[in-house]
Design a protein around this motif. Structure first.
Motif, PDB file in Angstrom:
ATOM      1  N   VAL A  26       0.848  -1.192   0.000  1.00 53.22           N
ATOM      2  CA  VAL A  26       0.000   0.000   0.000  1.00 53.22           C
ATOM      3  C   VAL A  26       0.883   1.242   0.000  1.00 53.22           C
ATOM      4  O   VAL A  26       2.076   1.186   0.323  1.00 53.22           O
ATOM      5  N   TYR A  27       0.277   2.374  -0.355  1.00 59.33           N
ATOM      6  CA  TYR A  27       1.004   3.640  -0.369  1.00 59.33           C
ATOM      7  C   TYR A  27       1.276   4.105   1.052  1.00 59.33           C
ATOM      8  O   TYR A  27       0.406   4.033   1.929  1.00 59.33           O
ATOM      9  N   ARG A  28       2.480   4.587   1.296  1.00 52.13           N
ATOM     10  CA  ARG A  28       2.846   5.079   2.627  1.00 52.13           C
ATOM     11  C   ARG A  28       2.407   6.527   2.833  1.00 52.13           C
ATOM     12  O   ARG A  28       1.962   6.887   3.904  1.00 52.13           O
ATOM     13  N   GLU A  29       2.617   7.349   1.795  1.00 51.63           N
ATOM     14  CA  GLU A  29       2.247   8.762   1.877  1.00 51.63           C
ATOM     15  C   GLU A  29       1.331   9.060   0.695  1.00 51.63           C
ATOM     16  O   GLU A  29       1.721   9.739  -0.248  1.00 51.63           O
ATOM     17  N   LYS A  30       0.117   8.563   0.761  1.00 53.45           N
ATOM     18  CA  LYS A  30      -0.720   8.501  -0.429  1.00 53.45           C
ATOM     19  C   LYS A  30      -0.968   9.866  -1.062  1.00 53.45           C
ATOM     20  O   LYS A  30      -0.672  10.072  -2.242  1.00 53.45           O
ATOM     21  N   ILE A  31      -1.484  10.829  -0.307  1.00 48.25           N
ATOM     22  CA  ILE A  31      -1.883  12.109  -0.904  1.00 48.25           C
ATOM     23  C   ILE A  31      -0.677  12.847  -1.469  1.00 48.25           C
ATOM     24  O   ILE A  31      -0.662  13.271  -2.631  1.00 48.25           O
ATOM     25  N   ALA A  32       0.361  12.991  -0.650  1.00 47.37           N
ATOM     26  CA  ALA A  32       1.557  13.729  -1.091  1.00 47.37           C
ATOM     27  C   ALA A  32       2.229  13.022  -2.260  1.00 47.37           C
ATOM     28  O   ALA A  32       2.665  13.660  -3.223  1.00 47.37           O
ATOM     29  N   SER A  33       2.318  11.709  -2.200  1.00 44.29           N
ATOM     30  CA  SER A  33       3.006  10.965  -3.258  1.00 44.29           C
ATOM     31  C   SER A  33       2.207  10.973  -4.552  1.00 44.29           C
ATOM     32  O   SER A  33       2.781  11.087  -5.642  1.00 44.29           O
ATOM     33  N   ILE A  34       0.891  10.857  -4.463  1.00 39.91           N
ATOM     34  CA  ILE A  34       0.074  10.863  -5.669  1.00 39.91           C
ATOM     35  C   ILE A  34       0.159  12.203  -6.371  1.00 39.91           C
ATOM     36  O   ILE A  34       0.233  12.291  -7.601  1.00 39.91           O
ATOM     37  N   GLU A  35       0.181  13.291  -5.603  1.00 36.40           N
ATOM     38  CA  GLU A  35       0.339  14.615  -6.210  1.00 36.40           C
ATOM     39  C   GLU A  35       1.688  14.722  -6.915  1.00 36.40           C
ATOM     40  O   GLU A  35       1.774  15.206  -8.042  1.00 36.40           O
ATOM     41  N   ARG A  36       2.737  14.267  -6.249  1.00 34.33           N
ATOM     42  CA  ARG A  36       4.067  14.351  -6.844  1.00 34.33           C
ATOM     43  C   ARG A  36       4.169  13.459  -8.085  1.00 34.33           C
ATOM     44  O   ARG A  36       4.726  13.859  -9.110  1.00 34.33           O
ATOM     45  N   LEU A  37       3.642  12.247  -8.008  1.00 36.32           N
ATOM     46  CA  LEU A  37       3.669  11.345  -9.153  1.00 36.32           C
ATOM     47  C   LEU A  37       2.867  11.910 -10.310  1.00 36.32           C
ATOM     48  O   LEU A  37       3.263  11.795 -11.475  1.00 36.32           O
ATOM     49  N   ASP A 196      14.585  11.278  -7.487  1.00 38.72           N
ATOM     50  CA  ASP A 196      13.591  12.239  -7.003  1.00 38.72           C
ATOM     51  C   ASP A 196      13.558  12.167  -5.487  1.00 38.72           C
ATOM     52  O   ASP A 196      12.915  11.297  -4.900  1.00 38.72           O
ATOM     53  N   MET A 197      14.250  13.128  -4.844  1.00 34.03           N
ATOM     54  CA  MET A 197      14.349  13.125  -3.388  1.00 34.03           C
ATOM     55  C   MET A 197      13.079  13.627  -2.705  1.00 34.03           C
ATOM     56  O   MET A 197      12.943  13.521  -1.494  1.00 34.03           O
ATOM     57  N   GLN A 198      12.162  14.209  -3.474  1.00 33.37           N
ATOM     58  CA  GLN A 198      10.923  14.720  -2.888  1.00 33.37           C
ATOM     59  C   GLN A 198       9.802  13.684  -2.906  1.00 33.37           C
ATOM     60  O   GLN A 198       8.715  13.941  -2.400  1.00 33.37           O
ATOM     61  N   LEU A 199      10.062  12.527  -3.483  1.00 34.27           N
ATOM     62  CA  LEU A 199       9.043  11.499  -3.625  1.00 34.27           C
ATOM     63  C   LEU A 199       9.442  10.263  -2.829  1.00 34.27           C
ATOM     64  O   LEU A 199      10.589   9.824  -2.876  1.00 34.27           O
ATOM     65  N   ASN A 200       8.485   9.727  -2.100  1.00 32.53           N
ATOM     66  CA  ASN A 200       8.718   8.498  -1.347  1.00 32.53           C
ATOM     67  C   ASN A 200       9.043   7.373  -2.324  1.00 32.53           C
ATOM     68  O   ASN A 200       8.213   7.019  -3.176  1.00 32.53           O
ATOM     69  N   PRO A 201      10.241   6.776  -2.262  1.00 34.15           N
ATOM     70  CA  PRO A 201      10.619   5.743  -3.253  1.00 34.15           C
ATOM     71  C   PRO A 201       9.754   4.500  -3.171  1.00 34.15           C
ATOM     72  O   PRO A 201       9.542   3.821  -4.183  1.00 34.15           O
ATOM     73  N   TYR A 202       9.226   4.177  -1.975  1.00 34.69           N
ATOM     74  CA  TYR A 202       8.355   3.015  -1.835  1.00 34.69           C
ATOM     75  C   TYR A 202       7.038   3.261  -2.590  1.00 34.69           C
ATOM     76  O   TYR A 202       6.512   2.367  -3.258  1.00 34.69           O
ATOM     77  N   ASP A 203       6.525   4.493  -2.498  1.00 33.44           N
ATOM     78  CA  ASP A 203       5.309   4.832  -3.230  1.00 33.44           C
ATOM     79  C   ASP A 203       5.566   4.883  -4.735  1.00 33.44           C
ATOM     80  O   ASP A 203       4.694   4.524  -5.530  1.00 33.44           O
ATOM     81  N   GLN A 204       6.754   5.334  -5.126  1.00 40.92           N
ATOM     82  CA  GLN A 204       7.076   5.379  -6.550  1.00 40.92           C
ATOM     83  C   GLN A 204       7.124   3.970  -7.136  1.00 40.92           C
ATOM     84  O   GLN A 204       6.600   3.725  -8.236  1.00 40.92           O
ATOM     85  N   TRP A 205       7.710   3.042  -6.419  1.00 38.81           N
ATOM     86  CA  TRP A 205       7.768   1.660  -6.888  1.00 38.81           C
ATOM     87  C   TRP A 205       6.368   1.029  -6.880  1.00 38.81           C
ATOM     88  O   TRP A 205       6.003   0.285  -7.786  1.00 38.81           O
ATOM     89  N   LEU A 219      -4.942   2.521 -10.681  1.00 37.23           N
ATOM     90  CA  LEU A 219      -3.859   3.511 -10.739  1.00 37.23           C
ATOM     91  C   LEU A 219      -4.375   4.874 -10.284  1.00 37.23           C
ATOM     92  O   LEU A 219      -5.214   5.477 -10.946  1.00 37.23           O
ATOM     93  N   PRO A 220      -3.889   5.384  -9.160  1.00 35.85           N
ATOM     94  CA  PRO A 220      -4.365   6.685  -8.675  1.00 35.85           C
ATOM     95  C   PRO A 220      -3.623   7.827  -9.358  1.00 35.85           C
ATOM     96  O   PRO A 220      -2.401   7.855  -9.426  1.00 35.85           O
ATOM     97  N   LEU A 221      -4.375   8.769  -9.902  1.00 38.72           N
ATOM     98  CA  LEU A 221      -3.797   9.969 -10.498  1.00 38.72           C
ATOM     99  C   LEU A 221      -4.672  11.156 -10.125  1.00 38.72           C
ATOM    100  O   LEU A 221      -5.894  11.036 -10.050  1.00 38.72           O
ATOM    101  N   ASP A 222      -4.051  12.268  -9.879  1.00 31.55           N
ATOM    102  CA  ASP A 222      -4.774  13.495  -9.569  1.00 31.55           C
ATOM    103  C   ASP A 222      -4.951  14.281 -10.864  1.00 31.55           C
ATOM    104  O   ASP A 222      -3.966  14.763 -11.433  1.00 31.55           O
ATOM    105  N   PRO A 223      -6.194  14.429 -11.369  1.00 34.64           N
ATOM    106  CA  PRO A 223      -6.387  15.093 -12.662  1.00 34.64           C
ATOM    107  C   PRO A 223      -6.009  16.564 -12.656  1.00 34.64           C
ATOM    108  O   PRO A 223      -5.866  17.164 -13.722  1.00 34.64           O
ATOM    109  N   ARG A 224      -5.824  17.171 -11.476  1.00 30.82           N
ATOM    110  CA  ARG A 224      -5.382  18.576 -11.444  1.00 30.82           C
ATOM    111  C   ARG A 224      -3.951  18.710 -11.949  1.00 30.82           C
ATOM    112  O   ARG A 224      -3.540  19.769 -12.412  1.00 30.82           O
TER     113      ARG A 224
END
Length: 353
Positions: A26-37, A196-205, A219-224
């Motif tokens: 599962v995602y560790r930092e879901k909201i922040a990581s999804i925005e960054r991804l 990418d040091m601003q993105l959680n590598p576990y969430d990226q993988w 696949l979670p993506l933020d349409p904004r």
């Protein structure tokens, strides 16, 4: 700015799960990581997903240094011109040599970095890894950049990937590395460093595995932030800069030019930095356009199952440099930048005079 190519000698450190090997975490930092991804995802469709990196902190510092050195070069050039004119009036050979030495010193001290920035804007070379995930054929494509050689295209099997997390020396940030192992020696023979040091590598993988191994609705993506961008016609630097800012939910129209030190600095640098980021966005050697990638695409371009905004007519016009709103927005930003830059130099000269 021309940067060193990615370091491909990193060892395998903290291993993560292998592709198709076990359940996806599962995602560790879901909201922040999804925005960054979503910021980093340039295109996503049933055939491929393209990670197109946003400007990183090292590049930002480099461009800020370039701007500062350009300002110092302009200041010193005005001062140098006044000094040279003064010594020429004396007529002594010694003063002629002194003036020549001052000119050379000025260009060496302050002129080199602006010249490097000019070369980057002209050549549009990028040393950031733009990663293509080919879902249908279960492959990963990217370019390996070398300083004095043409980019080398790589196409590797997703199942051969081993993911690890690397912590940089002296800092607490972690980054995701992807490796290909030699089946005989079990040693790493190929490395993809996402850096990418601003993105959680576990969430990226987790994001990569979800795209490659799960249905579209997983696949979670933020349409904004996750905008589809027409990379095949990305010829307008202004449009690329506009998209780069839009993905960060910022825009040039939101600037406030307060009469403060920080407001002045932002007004001086914002257009230059935004155009620099647009230049990185527009950088050459796009793996999505490589013939080997194009040959593997099977989607007909209709009914995209992923949560991503479509390419609009306005976006297409912007890349063709025909969107007047985008052109006015960025030309006004460049004009503000030029006025502040030249005006500050003239102001200093008037004070000295």
């Amino acid at each position: 700015m021309i940067y060193n190519p990615p370091n491909n000698t990193h060892p395998i450190e903290k291993l993560l799960s292998r592709p198709w090997d076990e359940s996806i975490p599962v995602y560790r930092e879901k909201i922040a990581s999804i925005e960054r991804l979503s910021h980093n995802v340039h295109e996503v469709n049933p055939d491929y997903l393209l990670f197109h990196p946003i400007i990183n902190s090292y590049q930002l510092v480099g461009f800020l240094m370039t701007y500062c050195f350009s300002w110092l070069f302009g200041q010193s050039f005005f001062l140098m011109t006044a000094m040279v004119m003064a010594v020429i009036k004396d007529g002594s050979i010694f003063y002629y040599l002194l003036a020549f030495f001052i000119i050379i010193l000025n260009f060496l001290m302050f002129g080199l970095l602006p010249y490097i920035a000019y070369k980057q804007f002209k050549n549009k070379k990028s040393y950031s890894n733009k990663l293509i995930l080919l879902k249908q054929t279960q492959q990963i494509a990217y370019y390996e950049h070398n300083r004095k050689q043409a980019p080398i295209f790589h196409l590797i099997n997703y199942k051969d990937i081993v993911a690890s997390v690397r912590r940089n020396n002296g800092v607490v940030f972690e980054a995701l590395n992807l490796h290909v192992l030699d089946p005989k020696t079990n040693q790493s023979i190929q490395n993809i460093n996402l850096e990418d040091m601003q993105l959680n590598p576990y969430d990226q993988w987790t994001f990569i595995r979800t795209y490659m191994e799960r249905p579209a609705d997983k696949l979670p993506l933020d349409p904004r932030y996750a905008h589809a961008c027409p990379t095949d016609i990305s010829t307008s630097l202004l449009a690329c800069a506009d998209i780069a800012q839009e993905k960060k939910n910022k825009g040039l129209t939101g600037l406030r030019h307060e009469v403060t030190i920080m407001g002045w600095l932002r007004a001086c640098t914002v257009s230059f930095l935004d155009l620099a980021e647009g230049n990185i966005y527009q950088s050459s050697a796009n793996p999505a356009l490589h013939p080997e990638v194009q040959r593997r695409l099977m989607w007909d371009g209709q009914n995209n199952p992923y949560n991503i905004l479509p390419v609009t007519a306005e976006r297409q016009a912007a890349f063709a440099n025909q969107n007047q709103a985008v052109k006015r927005k960025w030309y006004s930003g460049i004009a503000i930048n030029a006025i502040w830059f030249i005006g500050s130099i003239l102001y200093v000269m008037l004070v000295i005079a």
